[in-house]
Design an enzyme around this catalytic site. Sequence first.
Site, PDB file in Angstrom:
ATOM      1  N   GLY A  49      70.659  36.890  35.953  1.00 30.84           N
ATOM      2  CA  GLY A  49      69.137  36.928  36.345  1.00 30.84           C
ATOM      3  C   GLY A  49      68.464  35.837  35.572  1.00 30.84           C
ATOM      4  O   GLY A  49      67.488  35.266  36.067  1.00 30.84           O
ATOM      5  N   ASP A  51      67.761  32.562  34.691  1.00 26.71           N
ATOM      6  CA  ASP A  51      67.929  31.208  35.285  1.00 26.71           C
ATOM      7  C   ASP A  51      66.560  30.166  34.834  1.00 26.71           C
ATOM      8  O   ASP A  51      66.658  29.449  35.595  1.00 26.71           O
ATOM      9  CB  ASP A  51      68.348  31.208  36.666  1.00 26.71           C
TER      10      ASP A  51
END
Length: 135
Positions: A49, A51
Amino acid sequence: MRAQGLPAEAAEGEPACLAADIIATATTATAPLFHAGWVPPGTHVLTMGSDATGKQELPPDLFPRARLFCDLPEQSRRIGEFQHAPSGAELIAIGEVLSGRVQGRRESDEITVFDSSGLSIQDLYMAEAVIDALN
């Protein structure tokens, strides 16, 4: 998930982590989702998750207890989960493991963490595979 035949059940974070061999996260979180103490020896943690700058799913105090793998160390340090790792932490590119240049898990009780912040080449490869499958 159960309606589709998959054995799934809801659980609180601590007992779920303590019972898991693999912990996978894929959220838009900006703070840790669980405590490092909930991750038992031998667990593999996969995070995807984080990023972007500021995103975070894992507790930073997990990193000194684990071996850290990622798509690309520079990217993971900049926008991935390992932006929250100590500056001296060793980040191992997963390609080094896949090519046999670096060993993956060395001991059965070793905690491993893989941060998948993604690479465009992976997206292109998957797009090609989908197109080929449709033809």
